[in-house]
Design an enzyme around this catalytic site. Structure first.
Site, mmCIF file in Angstrom:
data_model
loop_
_atom_site.group_PDB
_atom_site.id
_atom_site.type_symbol
_atom_site.label_atom_id
_atom_site.label_comp_id
_atom_site.label_asym_id
_atom_site.label_seq_id
_atom_site.Cartn_x
_atom_site.Cartn_y
_atom_site.Cartn_z
ATOM 1 N N LYS A 244 27.418 46.631 49.195
ATOM 2 C CA LYS A 244 26.397 46.599 50.238
ATOM 3 C C LYS A 244 25.194 45.738 49.832
ATOM 4 C CE LYS A 244 27.904 50.735 52.586
ATOM 5 N NZ LYS A 244 29.070 51.110 51.750
HETATM 6 C C1 LIG Z 1 30.367 51.355 52.267
HETATM 7 C C2 LIG Z 1 31.482 51.304 51.274
HETATM 8 C C3 LIG Z 1 32.844 51.131 51.666
HETATM 9 C C4 LIG Z 1 33.253 51.034 53.119
HETATM 10 O O1 LIG Z 1 32.877 49.817 53.701
HETATM 11 P P1 LIG Z 1 32.838 49.650 55.311
HETATM 12 O O2 LIG Z 1 32.238 48.320 55.543
HETATM 13 O O3 LIG Z 1 31.982 50.781 55.810
HETATM 14 O O4 LIG Z 1 34.234 49.759 55.797
HETATM 15 C C5 LIG Z 1 33.809 51.031 50.676
HETATM 16 N N1 LIG Z 1 33.483 51.156 49.363
HETATM 17 C C6 LIG Z 1 32.203 51.341 48.951
HETATM 18 C C7 LIG Z 1 31.929 51.487 47.499
HETATM 19 C C8 LIG Z 1 31.163 51.414 49.886
HETATM 20 O O5 LIG Z 1 29.899 51.612 49.446
#
Ligand SMILES: *Cc1c(COP(=O)(O)O)cnc(C)c1O
Length: 491
Positions: free
Chosen positions: A110
């Site tokens: 993120k």
């Molecule tokens: C947010 C997240 C996901 C999921 O990603 P999306 O874009 O919501 O599908 C997978 N792995 C980690 C470590 C995350 O923080």
């Protein structure tokens, strides 16, 4: 470039879409068309550093800004990543290529979007004539909250407030948030679960009296949630980047199609991969990986989305989700951009908890995507396998993806080069990773990370190692009913 709503009721510029987050008709903003990147341009991009690739792709979508502006934002954002860079590609056996997306300040993918979003948002606010302070409100199940706090820390003209479920996040995740620095950041624990926090935040957004009260203080609310176009656009870049790196390494020839496997929760990351394909990236199939909350696996296999099921807490908590908000953008493409049809499905989901797509949309979906899921035992076995066979350490989210990719290959025999998105550092989930490797787990998370480091020779990232020594700066707690008053007194 213009943006349209998946519900058909509003169009906007890129800046408006970023400031607004959600469209006024309740839909999500999508680009009016997909700008194209041809094979020659891909070969050119292969010679560029990540930052240049990012400015190039973002420039196609965010036409309100100059290339110089975008290059400046990208440079400032990605200077915060460690020496490995934003999206290094690791080669494993059997044509598996892992993009490690966790080398940013909070150790999850993120960061790729949330280090950039504050720059995009402040520039967008300026471009749209918004001169109030922007208050970013976030409800988090762990990773988003810290990434948003870290991204918005001390950014002029912004504030960031995060609500997290008390007792609902890992110890490392909690400490990452409550030790957050920056005069413009606030963190509040909610006596409830993630749904309570999320519902409370949505209530604040929908409350006209709250909006008036904030306006009086010169504040306007905004969201750093993954429905914001400003979070999606930066994620398209790393799929192009992975392909470019594979060209450079000689893994593929220009024009070769690859497969892409993504551990999925809210459907943002895998949607970004699909958008890359729509822009011309050669992709054969997307593998959508879920944990035990496998609503998406069932949807891809049956065409029926049914959220009325038991919710499971797993060792891959960022994928513990039953309503994947960004799926709406995919549905919009699957049904030929028919906003009425999308609105009908979303209405059924809201009213009954389920919907079923038509045969043509379903055929389009199964042609593009393969869905598979991993149990807790599968996930632990993948962590152990990757370590034992390849001396490669992965976190539980990445392990879920590895299992799904293996299942896809076994079922289809399609073993062309596959890019797997690695979304978090294994040290962010030291307890689950230690358990999977058969190491003792009779200590706190930080001791476990130290032991894991000694056992594997992989260094504990500094941002985890320093956590127990940092002062706790945020101690506010509230009930789900009192979130607005807690927020008002916090700011
Ligand atoms: C947010 C997240 C996901 C999921 O990603 P999306 O874009 O919501 O599908 C997978 N792995 C980690 C470590 C995350 O923080």
């Amino acid at each position: 470039m213009k943006y349209v709503s998946t519900r058909g009721g509003q169009s906007a510029t890129g800046s408006q879409a970023i400031v607004q987050g959600l469209a006024r008709d309740g839909g999500l903003f999508v680009p009016e068309s997909f700008p194209q990147v041809c094979a020659d341009e891909l070969s050119l991009m292969a010679k560029e550093p990540y930052e240049a690739r990012a400015a190039r792709i973002l420039g196609r979508f965010l036409t309100d800004f100059t290339q110089e502006q975008l290059a400046g934002m990208v440079k400032a954002a990605y200077a915060r990543f460690d020496e490995h860079g934003v999206a290094p590609l690791k080669a494993l056996q059997g044509g598996v290529r892992v993009i490690e997306l966790y080398h940013g300040p909070t150790l999850a993918f993120k960061d790729v979007a949330l280090t950039l979003l504050p720059h995009l948002l402040t520039a967008s606010a300026k471009a749209t004539g918004e001169n109030r302070q922007v208050l970013i409100l976030v409800a988090t199940s762990g990773d988003t909250g810290k990434a948003a706090l870290s991204g918005f820390q001390d950014v002029p003209g912004t504030r960031c407030a995060v609500f997290y479920p008390q007792g609902g996040v890992s110890e490392a995740q909690r400490l990452q948030m409550v030790t957050q620095r920056g005069d413009n950041t606030r963190v509040i624990a909610v006596k409830g679960n993630f749904d309570d926090a999320q519902t409370g935040v949505k209530r604040i957004f929908a409350d006209p009296e709250a909006a008036a009260a904030f306006d009086k203080k010169g504040i306007v609310l905004s969201s750093a949630n993954s429905i914001n176009w400003g979070r999606l656009a930066p994620q398209i870049v790393y799929y192009f980047s992975a392909y470019c790196d594979m060209l450079t390494a000689g893994d593929i020839e220009p024009g070769d199609a690859i497969n892409i496997c993504v551990p999925t929760g809210n459907f943002g990351n895998i949607l970004a991969a699909y958008y890359a394909m729509r822009m011309g990236l050669p992709v054969n199939r997307f593998i959508c990986a879920s944990n035990r909350n496998n609503v998406l696996t069932d949807f891809i296999r049956t065409g029926r989305y049914d959220a009325r099921r038991e919710f499971h807490l797993t060792t891959s908590p960022s994928m513990d989700i039953l309503i994947s908000s960004n799926l709406e953008r995919m549905l919009f493409e699957l049904c030929g951009r028919d906003a009425g049809t999308v609105g009908g499905w979303m209405k059924a989901l809201k009213e009954t908890g389920a919907y079923e797509i038509d045969p043509a949309s379903r055929a389009a979906l199964t042609g593009l995507m393969y869905g598979a899921w991993a149990s807790e035992a599968d996930c632990a076995a993948e962590i152990a396998r990757a370590w034992n066979e390849e001396k490669y350490l992965i976190d539980p989210h990445t392990a879920v993806a590895m299992k799904a990719m293996r299942e896809y290959r076994a079922e289809t025999g399609d073993d062309r080069p596959c890019v797997v998105a690695s979304t978090a550092s294994p040290f962010k989930f030291g307890r689950a990773v230690s358990a999977a490797l058969g190491l003792p787990t009779d200590a706190d998370d930080f001791t476990l990370c130290d032991r894991l480091s000694k056992a594997t020779g992989w260094a504990v990232p500094l941002s985890i190692a320093e956590l127990p020594t940092l002062p706790v700066r945020h101690k506010a707690v509230c009930t789900p009913e009192d979130m607005l008053s807690a927020l008002m007194s916090a700011i």
